[in-house]
Motif scaffolding. Sequence first.
Motif: not given
Lengths: 416, 184
Positions: A310-318
């Motif tokens: 989830g964190t990696v996806t969120q980083i991409g989103e940011v």
Amino acid sequence: MDKDHLIKQLNTLKHKRAGGLARQAWIADAKKIIMQKAEEDCQILQASETRGDKQLRLVFDMGRDWHRMFRPVVAMGLVVIMVFGGWITSVGASQNSLPGEALYKLKLFSEQAQAAITSSGESKVKLHVEFAGRRLDEVAKLIDSSVLEKEQKVGQAVDGFKKQIDSVHEDLDNIKDKKVTKKKDSDKFVEVTKIVDKKAVEYQDALDQTVDKVVVSKDKIKGAREAVNEVEAKAVEVLVEKHLSGELYISEEEVSETIQGKLDKAKQDIDQAKFQLDELGRPAGGEAIDGDKIVNEEDEGSSQKEGGAGTVTQIGEVEGKIQQGEALLQNKDYTGAMGKVKEVKTITMEVKEGIAQTKIVMEEENKADAEQGLSADGLSQGVVAPGSETSSTTLKIEDGLLSGQSATTTQEIIEE
Amino acid sequence: MRNKIKEKLLVYRVQVKRDAQAFAEIYDYYIEKIHRFIFFKVASEQEAEDLSSEVFLKAWNYLSSDKGVKSMGALLYTIARNSVIDHWRGKKIELDLEQAFLKDELLEPAAISELEQDADMTRVYKALAKLKDEYREVIVMRYLDQMDVGEISNILQKNKNNIRVLLHRSLTALRQTLEEQENK
């Protein structure tokens, strides 16, 4: 009991603590604080009044009518002095008191009184920002101390901090609605929004450090961080809004730089989060594993998988939203760009929390593993539970070696 | 304050001369009385101290904003009474002074043992705790704080005859409570 004897008993009771006899030490301490405030207020009031005001007060019966007629003059005087004087001076002995101590309530009440007599919106903002800083100082002191009920007291200080930040938010709303016509008012306005912006970043860093010390409920810290995020964004939003309405004496460049500063900080935060995530992905003594491998990890027990995916996806989103914010900024859509900044901050906070949670879980797992002697190279270090079969096997191995048994035999025994 | 004129002079010094030391004199005269007044209403030494400090800060804010003050004593006791009401409203529990005393919640251990060395004193205290608030207030003001009837009437904003009658009833009620305790 006859009346005289009863009255005598009552007269004696007054000298006992049970009769409400106050502690002399408390009387002296409380007096010091109250008199410090009284003296400061008297100096301010004396400086703002003219001789004519005092004479008029004499004529109008202890100043009741004077008060109604001349209050605006006194209030303006107070505002000028306080704004000119910068930050409000401290209130003496109670300044150093901490939650749970006798003079703490007095400290808080004195702060409330200071805010109440401040009529300038900008000064109120500065006051509440300073008081919020004091709450964080209290948190830091409590964490380093060895007081009883530390968690409760730290929690109280964090609650107090959030309350002050909420007040800053409210104050910003109030000054936003005030019409700005003169340059000096515009300068004051811009100065205050920049102060809030700068302090919010400092306070966020301080809260990040508090999370690592784990002495108070995570929800409280999360609430405080959210409040700081909101107020940081609010300060810049208010600046943008006023600029767009044409009220402020501030250039497009300055507004643009302020928002770009927010986007740059967001990039720094997310880069730091990526670094921390990489660190978590590295096993003890082994090579780093990048984010993709963590996502693909099949091991059900891996806490890294839960924190990682989830964190990696969120980083991409940011990262995506930062780019969108920069594009909007280039098109001078300041409101749109600030919207992206807010979204980025919310997601970055979630990323940081996810990483913090993962760290804690990994530390607990490592601790549990170490206690059971099941670390990766535990056996080669001879980590053996006393009284176990392995232990007796080891003795036999040693004996065997001493008596000339072969190494191969030794290996077979270990592998059993 | 025994001398009404002296009190008015102190208020004048605060509001016209901006003389903070005048407020110090007011504080010195009233602090123990206000503390005792609140102490018998809140069942805690710590809370009595906190609230007493608040009362004087509020009184200072009131005085320094140049509002009219007929009687400093009346002002302080009114603020004290209201502060106690707000305090209990915030806690949403009812005061039971007698229960607090019996559970040793009111006092620190040193204060309790000091009291219990004198059986008579303990009986008087318990009886005082049982009285209704209005009676206890005047007994405390008259016999513990040693205020005269004039001063009490000024503070409670009642005429002197009413205060004398109230004092008589309060002492009678206290003696009756003591007799009931002795007969148990």
